[in-house]
Scaffold this motif. Structure first.
Motif, PDB file in Angstrom:
ATOM      1  N   LEU A 163       0.862  -1.175   0.000  1.00  0.00           N
ATOM      2  CA  LEU A 163       0.000   0.000   0.000  1.00  0.00           C
ATOM      3  C   LEU A 163       0.900   1.227   0.000  1.00  0.00           C
ATOM      4  N   THR A 164       0.665   2.150  -0.917  1.00  0.00           N
ATOM      5  CA  THR A 164       1.468   3.364  -0.992  1.00  0.00           C
ATOM      6  C   THR A 164       0.544   4.571  -0.877  1.00  0.00           C
ATOM      7  N   VAL A 165       0.919   5.509  -0.014  1.00  0.00           N
ATOM      8  CA  VAL A 165       0.125   6.724   0.197  1.00  0.00           C
ATOM      9  C   VAL A 165       0.816   7.880  -0.520  1.00  0.00           C
ATOM     10  N   TRP A 166       0.025   8.611  -1.336  1.00  0.00           N
ATOM     11  CA  TRP A 166       0.532   9.744  -2.113  1.00  0.00           C
ATOM     12  C   TRP A 166      -0.247  11.000  -1.737  1.00  0.00           C
ATOM     13  N   ASP A 167       0.422  12.163  -1.819  1.00  0.00           N
ATOM     14  CA  ASP A 167      -0.322  13.399  -1.663  1.00  0.00           C
ATOM     15  C   ASP A 167      -0.705  13.930  -3.037  1.00  0.00           C
ATOM     16  N   ASP A 168      -1.384  15.089  -3.068  1.00  0.00           N
ATOM     17  CA  ASP A 168      -1.879  15.590  -4.352  1.00  0.00           C
ATOM     18  C   ASP A 168      -0.774  16.141  -5.246  1.00  0.00           C
ATOM     19  N   LYS A 169       0.444  16.164  -4.733  1.00  0.00           N
ATOM     20  CA  LYS A 169       1.595  16.556  -5.563  1.00  0.00           C
ATOM     21  C   LYS A 169       2.411  15.339  -5.986  1.00  0.00           C
ATOM     22  N   MET A 170       1.818  14.142  -5.800  1.00  0.00           N
ATOM     23  CA  MET A 170       2.424  12.865  -6.189  1.00  0.00           C
ATOM     24  C   MET A 170       3.702  12.564  -5.408  1.00  0.00           C
ATOM     25  N   ARG A 171       3.770  13.048  -4.172  1.00  0.00           N
ATOM     26  CA  ARG A 171       4.887  12.686  -3.312  1.00  0.00           C
ATOM     27  C   ARG A 171       4.506  11.435  -2.541  1.00  0.00           C
ATOM     28  N   CYS A 172       5.413  10.480  -2.520  1.00  0.00           N
ATOM     29  CA  CYS A 172       5.168   9.237  -1.788  1.00  0.00           C
ATOM     30  C   CYS A 172       5.362   9.506  -0.302  1.00  0.00           C
ATOM     31  N   LEU A 173       4.280   9.411   0.476  1.00  0.00           N
ATOM     32  CA  LEU A 173       4.330   9.729   1.896  1.00  0.00           C
ATOM     33  C   LEU A 173       4.574   8.498   2.770  1.00  0.00           C
ATOM     34  N   HIS A 174       4.167   7.346   2.260  1.00  0.00           N
ATOM     35  CA  HIS A 174       4.247   6.141   3.104  1.00  0.00           C
ATOM     36  C   HIS A 174       4.118   4.903   2.228  1.00  0.00           C
ATOM     37  N   ASN A 175       4.820   3.851   2.628  1.00  0.00           N
ATOM     38  CA  ASN A 175       4.721   2.570   1.930  1.00  0.00           C
ATOM     39  C   ASN A 175       4.620   1.459   2.966  1.00  0.00           C
ATOM     40  N   GLU A 176       3.656   0.568   2.779  1.00  0.00           N
ATOM     41  CA  GLU A 176       3.384  -0.462   3.781  1.00  0.00           C
ATOM     42  C   GLU A 176       3.162  -1.794   3.094  1.00  0.00           C
ATOM     43  N   LYS A 177       3.864  -2.850   3.559  1.00  0.00           N
ATOM     44  CA  LYS A 177       3.613  -4.206   3.067  1.00  0.00           C
ATOM     45  C   LYS A 177       2.325  -4.692   3.712  1.00  0.00           C
ATOM     46  N   ALA A 178       1.246  -4.777   2.916  1.00  0.00           N
ATOM     47  CA  ALA A 178      -0.078  -5.051   3.474  1.00  0.00           C
ATOM     48  C   ALA A 178      -0.524  -6.494   3.276  1.00  0.00           C
ATOM     49  N   HIS A 179      -0.263  -7.063   2.109  1.00  0.00           N
ATOM     50  CA  HIS A 179      -0.705  -8.428   1.798  1.00  0.00           C
ATOM     51  C   HIS A 179       0.452  -9.177   1.142  1.00  0.00           C
ATOM     52  N   ASP A 180       0.797 -10.301   1.719  1.00  0.00           N
ATOM     53  CA  ASP A 180       1.992 -11.034   1.292  1.00  0.00           C
ATOM     54  C   ASP A 180       1.974 -11.417  -0.183  1.00  0.00           C
ATOM     55  N   LEU A 181       0.840 -11.832  -0.701  1.00  0.00           N
ATOM     56  CA  LEU A 181       0.786 -12.371  -2.061  1.00  0.00           C
ATOM     57  C   LEU A 181       0.248 -11.369  -3.075  1.00  0.00           C
ATOM     58  N   GLY A 182       0.077 -10.121  -2.668  1.00  0.00           N
ATOM     59  CA  GLY A 182      -0.385  -9.102  -3.598  1.00  0.00           C
ATOM     60  C   GLY A 182      -1.736  -8.535  -3.234  1.00  0.00           C
ATOM     61  N   ILE A 183      -1.892  -7.228  -3.457  1.00  0.00           N
ATOM     62  CA  ILE A 183      -3.167  -6.537  -3.228  1.00  0.00           C
ATOM     63  C   ILE A 183      -4.013  -6.658  -4.491  1.00  0.00           C
ATOM     64  N   THR A 184      -5.331  -6.732  -4.329  1.00  0.00           N
ATOM     65  CA  THR A 184      -6.237  -6.788  -5.465  1.00  0.00           C
ATOM     66  C   THR A 184      -7.180  -5.584  -5.523  1.00  0.00           C
ATOM     67  N   CYS A 185      -7.479  -4.982  -4.358  1.00  0.00           N
ATOM     68  CA  CYS A 185      -8.429  -3.869  -4.325  1.00  0.00           C
ATOM     69  C   CYS A 185      -8.269  -3.107  -3.015  1.00  0.00           C
ATOM     70  N   CYS A 186      -8.692  -1.857  -2.992  1.00  0.00           N
ATOM     71  CA  CYS A 186      -8.750  -1.091  -1.744  1.00  0.00           C
ATOM     72  C   CYS A 186      -9.850  -0.054  -1.862  1.00  0.00           C
ATOM     73  N   ASP A 187     -10.397   0.368  -0.721  1.00  0.00           N
ATOM     74  CA  ASP A 187     -11.481   1.344  -0.737  1.00  0.00           C
ATOM     75  C   ASP A 187     -11.536   2.091   0.588  1.00  0.00           C
ATOM     76  N   PHE A 188     -11.819   3.379   0.529  1.00  0.00           N
ATOM     77  CA  PHE A 188     -12.023   4.204   1.718  1.00  0.00           C
ATOM     78  C   PHE A 188     -13.502   4.229   2.075  1.00  0.00           C
ATOM     79  N   SER A 189     -13.797   4.236   3.356  1.00  0.00           N
ATOM     80  CA  SER A 189     -15.141   4.570   3.804  1.00  0.00           C
ATOM     81  C   SER A 189     -15.295   6.090   3.700  1.00  0.00           C
ATOM     82  N   SER A 190     -16.415   6.529   3.153  1.00  0.00           N
ATOM     83  CA  SER A 190     -16.620   7.975   2.984  1.00  0.00           C
ATOM     84  C   SER A 190     -16.997   8.664   4.291  1.00  0.00           C
ATOM     85  N   GLN A 191     -17.343   7.858   5.297  1.00  0.00           N
ATOM     86  CA  GLN A 191     -17.776   8.433   6.565  1.00  0.00           C
ATOM     87  C   GLN A 191     -16.651   8.364   7.603  1.00  0.00           C
TER      88      GLN A 191
END
Length: 476
Positions: A163-191
């Motif tokens: 998982l990589t977090v970017w700001d609106d200027k495309m700067r990489c703010l954070h990188n996290e190993k989230a799933h050993d075999l690969g990520i397939t999807c992600c979603d934010f709760s709007s609330q």
């Protein structure tokens, strides 16, 4: 209660993605098309299907207003369409020409992100249709993306599991190993998560992957200090890779779709399973909630999109349907507790937990051990427990006799949980083969010839097949 109200079967190949606006449902497919349906009666609109892409369409999404639809494809393009008439507004080519796997609008519709197979991520100006900024992840394909509700950050997920977090200027703010075999999807709760401190907002992020897990993260947005990403919990309802996840508009539910062909709806507050839907006949590749009504769309490799409706009055009354999908001997103590409750034996939960009774111990219980070890005094209660255990034993024997030969470890003669391939070309249970090698046995258990290498390679294809078989077996 969730009711299947409509099945759309217009695509000629796997359905890859579906998305709602307030009035339309969009679906896209390996058949190179995007189809649009009216939410009033689920009929296809006159200007559908939308055709431009020359290869598979991987993703589609509406702008927050619903006026623009974006689609992206193996052909290396992201196309913007007028959602009201199907006219092409812009064709944006990935700078590297690599297949585009995911696209997402920012909450204010000003920007669009596209992620590609070569790891490049592009931030487009959604008004001028021009490339604003471009970056890339270190390894893997970009397969997932989600904007934070405030819109100042977005998260991408890669096939390497980052998982990589970017700001609106495309700067990489954070990188996290989230799933050993690969990520397939992600979603934010709007609330936002309730209870945030003044000047501090918390939002939940869900990610899912090839490791069969859904992980919940909490991101806090601090106006001056930036942000913080924290792991919260793991949801393990699926028994095969999870290909899609999405929050409901009100943030009260999370839905996921899996290679095990099932769709699971979770209560985000308790993380309990509300509903398990099993009407798809092949992998579930996509799921999406409608923004203003209690509708859910799920798409699959069975070429269909299914529309589900929630009955609001029963939503809060739905209870967890917790039926372990693995063999009884592999049950945890909690699984045994759930089984006791399901069989009307909840009064024995504390006794069984106190004695650490898991699945294997459960199957070995006798009338003597129930009386002497567990101190169950009632003869009638002991008889009922034994009767229920005998039913489990019969089921175990039936299942064991039906196990395909290729799923059985040649050393243990039991169903493999973690299959590995040895240098002799055969697959074995990892622990059994490691024990074999540790005892200085350098020959193949199958051929008795000397092994050319002691390296054991995970057989992920076989593991997926075993998990699918387990899921199908327990649904019968």
């Amino acid at each position: 209660m969730v009711k299947l109200i409509h099945t759309l079967a217009d695509h000629d190949d796997d359905v890859n993605c579906c998305a709602f606006s307030s009035s339309l449902l969009a679906t896209c497919s390996l058949d190179k098309t995007i189809r649009l349906y009216s939410l009033s009666d689920f009929t296809e609109v006159p200007y559908s299907p939308l055709k431009f892409h020359t290869y598979a369409v991987h993703c589609c999404c509406f702008s927050p207003s619903g006026h623009i639809l974006a689609s992206c494809s193996t052909d290396g393009t992201t196309v913007l369409w007028d959602a009201q008439n199907g006219q092409i507004l812009a064709v944006m080519e990935q700078p590297s020409g690599s297949p585009v796997r995911v696209c997402r609008f920012s909450p204010d519709s000003a920007c669009l992100v596209s992620g590609a197979s070569d790891g490049t991520v592009v931030l487009w100006n959604a008004q001028s249709y021009k490339l604003h900024r471009c970056a890339s992840v270190k390894d893997g394909s970009l397969v997932a993306c989600a904007f934070s509700p405030p819109g100042n950050l977005f998260v991408t997920g890669s096939s390497c599991g980052d998982l990589t977090v970017w700001d609106d200027k495309m700067r990489c703010l954070h990188n996290e190993k989230a799933h050993d075999l690969g990520i397939t999807c992600c979603d934010f709760s709007s609330q936002p998560v309730p209870g945030g401190e003044e000047g501090l907002q918390f939002f939940q992020l869900a990610s899912c992957g090839q490791d069969c897990q859904i992980k919940i993260w909490v991101i806090s947005f601090i106006h001056i200090l930036g942000f913080e990403l924290k792991y919260k919990s793991t949801l393990t309802g699926h028994c095969a890779p999870v290909l899609a996840c999405a929050f409901s508009h009100d943030g009260q539910m999370l839905v996921s779709g899996s290679v095990d062909k099932s769709v699971i709806v979770y209560d985000t507050n308790t993380e309990n399973i509300l509903h398990t839907l099993t009407q798809h006949t092949r992998y579930v590749t996509t799921c999406a909630f409608a923004p203003n009504i209690l509708l859910l769309a799920t798409g699959s490799m069975d070429k269909t999109v299914k529309i589900w409706q929630f009955e609001k009055e029963t939503l809060c009354q739905a209870k967890i349907q917790d039926q372990p999908k693995q063999f009884t001997e592999n049950w945890s103590e909690d699984d045994v507790s759930n089984w006791l409750c399901a069989e009307g034996l909840e009064d024995l939960v504390d006794i069984f937990k106190m004695n650490n009774i898991d699945g294997r111990e459960l199957l070995n219980l006798t009338k003597e051990s129930l009386a002497d070890d567990l101190k169950i005094e009632s003869l009638g209660l002991r008889s009922k427990v034994l009767r229920k255990i005998e039913e489990l034993r019969t089921k175990v024997k039936t299942l064991s006799s039906e196990i395909p030969d290729e799923f059985i470890c040649p050393i243990t003669r039991e169903l493999m949980k973690d299959p590995v391939i040895a240098s002799d070309g055969y697959s074995y249970e990892k622990e059994a083969m490691e024990n074999w090698i540790s005892k200085k046995k350098r020959t193949s258990p199958m051929t008795n010839l000397v092994l050319s290498s002691m390296i054991l390679t995970p057989n992920r294809t076989l593991k997926m097949a075993i998990n699918r078989w387990l899921s199908e077996t327990h649904q019968k």
